[in-house]
Structure formats: structure tokens, C-alpha cells
Design an enzyme around this catalytic site. Structure first.
Site, PDB file in Angstrom:
ATOM      1  N   ASP A   1       0.848  -1.194   0.000  1.00 33.96           N
ATOM      2  CA  ASP A   1       0.000   0.000   0.000  1.00 33.96           C
ATOM      3  C   ASP A   1       0.889   1.252   0.000  1.00 33.96           C
ATOM      4  OD1 ASP A   1      -2.379   1.454   0.231  1.00 33.96           O
ATOM      5  OD2 ASP A   1      -2.322   1.410   2.428  1.00 33.96           O
ATOM      6  N   HIS A   2       0.642   2.175  -0.910  1.00 25.08           N
ATOM      7  CA  HIS A   2       1.426   3.422  -1.008  1.00 25.08           C
ATOM      8  C   HIS A   2       2.928   3.175  -1.012  1.00 25.08           C
ATOM      9  CE1 HIS A   2      -1.961   6.113  -0.860  1.00 25.08           C
ATOM     10  NE2 HIS A   2      -2.473   5.329   0.066  1.00 25.08           N
TER      11      HIS A   2
ATOM     12  N   GLY B   1     -11.311   4.502   2.920  1.00 27.22           N
ATOM     13  CA  GLY B   1     -12.658   3.917   3.031  1.00 27.22           C
ATOM     14  C   GLY B   1     -13.315   4.095   4.396  1.00 27.22           C
TER      15      GLY B   1
HETATM   16  P1  13P Z   1      -8.475   4.568   5.980  1.00 27.29           P
HETATM   17  O1  13P Z   1      -7.447   4.376   7.029  1.00 27.29           O
HETATM   18  O2  13P Z   1      -9.054   5.935   5.999  1.00 27.29           O
HETATM   19  O3  13P Z   1      -9.516   3.504   6.016  1.00 27.29           O
HETATM   20  O4  13P Z   1      -7.737   4.474   4.572  1.00 27.29           O
HETATM   21  C1  13P Z   1      -7.133   3.271   4.188  1.00 27.29           C
HETATM   22  C2  13P Z   1      -6.368   3.408   2.927  1.00 27.29           C
HETATM   23  O5  13P Z   1      -6.731   4.146   2.036  1.00 27.29           O
HETATM   24  C3  13P Z   1      -5.156   2.597   2.744  1.00 27.29           C
HETATM   25  O6  13P Z   1      -4.405   3.012   1.666  1.00 27.29           O
END
Ligand code: 13P
Length: 287
Positions: A84-85, A209
Site C-alpha cells: 500500500d502506497h 474507506g
Molecule cells: P483509511 O485508514 O481511511 O480507512 O484508509 C485506508 C487506505 O486508504 C489505505 O491506503
């Protein structure tokens, strides 16, 4: 069953539902999410931020744990292990470590550099059978040290990045990591519609989300969102259930201090959150 995320997201796009990406932090998180996806016969994506990867002592540890757990729990639904990212270096490290999917977040580079780095990582990911997500227009708020201004993505830049052969695209549409502030204006559906129109029906990703109202989630799915990321909401449910257990003095009763007992309510709370999200996103029985 560990797979890349390409087919599950194409199926979601065509079936007008979304697959949840739930971020993991440790063994309890991973186990709760895998068991819930299996229970609901849903595909699922396990998200790992670079910070969480470090916390778990490295991407190799994470990949080994997820692979072994997927096998020992007898998980048959499709599961993708996704960075993620990711930074450029982090993305390469996850390919080497055995992840099945990566996100390269080049949104803080200028568009030419984002294009150059994304192009290189698309080739690397696809050579190794991984799926790849890229980002245009940063997601607001902060997640594990990744700070974004919450820009609305430019549809032309989205078209450029989507055309590089990536498998799914994260585009900022006013979404924010973490809790939404009381004065949040909501998702920018006009922008989402334009991005969807400009990107040849590529599966779109909605980050942040946590805390998006159900009707906005449904509308986003109807406008091409096929993957929704949830992180903070599982953390909040885990913390809430753990606090209640300790505040009720249960850790002091009998062997209530046993970590397997102490962490059980939190693990159950994560399951409840994941169950709720899978029902909302519509991915149950789509494995
Ligand atoms: P939240 O922590 O706001 O649910 O976002 C999660 C997210 O976008 C992970 O990349």
C-alpha cells in the site's frame, strides 16, 4: 489462495461491486481478515503499508506469514498480498519478497517522473506475475507517515498513467486517510465520473474507506470503483474492543492476561468490521 489482484478486480468492475483492501498490522489482523473473507466466500486484498511492513520486521516476514497462514487455514478464496502506497524502492522489495501485488504511489512526483517510475515498475511487476496500482492526485490526511494534500486528480493525468499498462488506478477525489473531519465536503463524484470516462474502464481504487457514508460508497462503485481500502476502521474497532475488555477488568480475572484471551475481543471486532464492509461492497459469494 494467493493470487494477484487483476482478475478479481476485473470481475468486480464487470459485476458492479468492489473488493475490500484491508490493511494488516500483525498476525491477529491477518487471521481475522482471512477467516472472514473465507466465511463470506469473498475475494480479499491484504494491504501492507511500508510502516506496517517495517513493524512486522520486513516484507519477507510478511509474505512468509501470509503464505503459510493462507495454507494452514485452508483459505480457498482469492487473496492478494498488496503493498500500500509503496515507494519506488519499497515496490521493488515487495516484488522480491513474494508479494502478489504492489502499489507505486508516485503522486508526489511531477507527472513525467511519475510516468517514468510507474512504467519501469509495471514491467517489473508484470514480469513477475504481480498486479500493479498507481496513483494520481494525492489522498488527503496521513497514513503511516505518508502525508497527502487531498488533491482532486486531473483526468488527463489519470489517462496518461492508466495508459501505462497498470492494472488499477487510485485517483484522489476528495478522499482522506483516517477519520473524516466534520466539515468534509464528501467525495467529488463529478471528478470521479470524468476520471472514469478518461481511463478506458480501468478498475478504480477508492482510498480512505473509513467513515465514508454507505450511499457514497454505492455511488462510487456505480461510477467505476472496484477496490476500496479500509485501514483505520479496523484499528478503531480493535482498540474499542480491547479497551472494553481491560476496563471491565477481564485481564485480571483468572488467566485473562493471556495474550490469546486479551487480544481475542479485538480480533473478533476486526472480523465484525470486515463482515460489514464486505456486505456493503457487495463482494460476498463472488470468490
Ligand atoms: P483509511 O485508514 O481511511 O480507512 O484508509 C485506508 C487506505 O486508504 C489505505 O491506503
Amino acid at each position: 489462495m494467493l493470487v494477484n489482484a487483476t482478475n478479481m478486480l476485473l470481475k468486480a468492475r464487470d459485476g458492479h461491486y468492489a473488493v475490500g483492501q484491508f490493511n494488516i498490522n500483525n498476525l491477529e489482523w491477518t487471521k481475522s481478515i482471512l477467516l472472514t473473507a473465507q466465511e463470506l466466500n469473498s475475494p480479499v486484498i491484504l494491504g501492507v503499508s511500508e510502516g506496517a511492513g517495517k513493524y512486522m520486521t520486513g516484507f519477507k516476514t510478511v509474505a512468509a506469514m501470509v503464505k503459510a497462514m493462507d495454507e494452514s487455514l485452508g483459505i480457498t478464496v482469492p487473496v492478494a498480498l498488496h503493498l500500500d502506497h509503496g515507494t519506488y524502492e519499497g515496490a521493488k522489495a515487495c516484488v522480491a519478497a513474494g508479494f502478489t501485488s504492489i502499489m507505486f504511489d508516485g503522486s508526489h512526483y511531477d507527472i513525467d517522473e511519475n510516468v517514468a517510475k510507474t512504467t519501469e515498475l509495471v514491467a517489473l511487476a508484470h514480469d513477475h506475475g504481480l498486479s500493479i496500482e498507481a496513483e494520481v492526485g494525492s489522498i488527503g490526511g496521513e497514513e503511516d507517515g505518508v502525508v497527502g494534500m487531498g488533491e482532486i486528480a486531473d483526468p488527463e493525468q489519470c489517462a496518461k498513467i492508466a495508459g501505462l499498462g497498470i492494472d488499477f488506478l487510485a485517483a484522489g477525489i476528495g478522499n482522506i486517510h483516517g477519520k473524516y473531519p466534520a466539515n468534509w465536503k464528501g467525495l467529488d463524484f463529478e471528478a470521479l465520473d470524468k476520471i472514469h470516462g478518461a481511463t478506458n474502464n480501468i478498475p478504480l481504487v477508492l482510498h480512505g474507506g473509513t467513515g465514508i457514508p454507505d450511499d457514497m460508497i454505492k455511488k462510487a462503485i456505480s461510477l467505476g470503483v472496484s477496490k476500496i481500502n479500509v485501514n483505520t476502521e479496523c484499528q478503531l474497532s480493535f482498540a474499542d474492543a480491547t479497551r472494553k475488555y481491560i476496563e471491565a477488568g477481564k485481564d485480571l480475572q483468572g488467566k485473562g492476561y493471556d495474550p490469546r484471551k486479551l487480544l481475542a475481543p479485538g480480533a473478533e471486532a476486526i472480523k465484525a468490521t470486515v463482515r460489514e464492509k464486505i456486505a456493503l461492497f457487495g463482494s460476498a459469494n463472488k470468490a
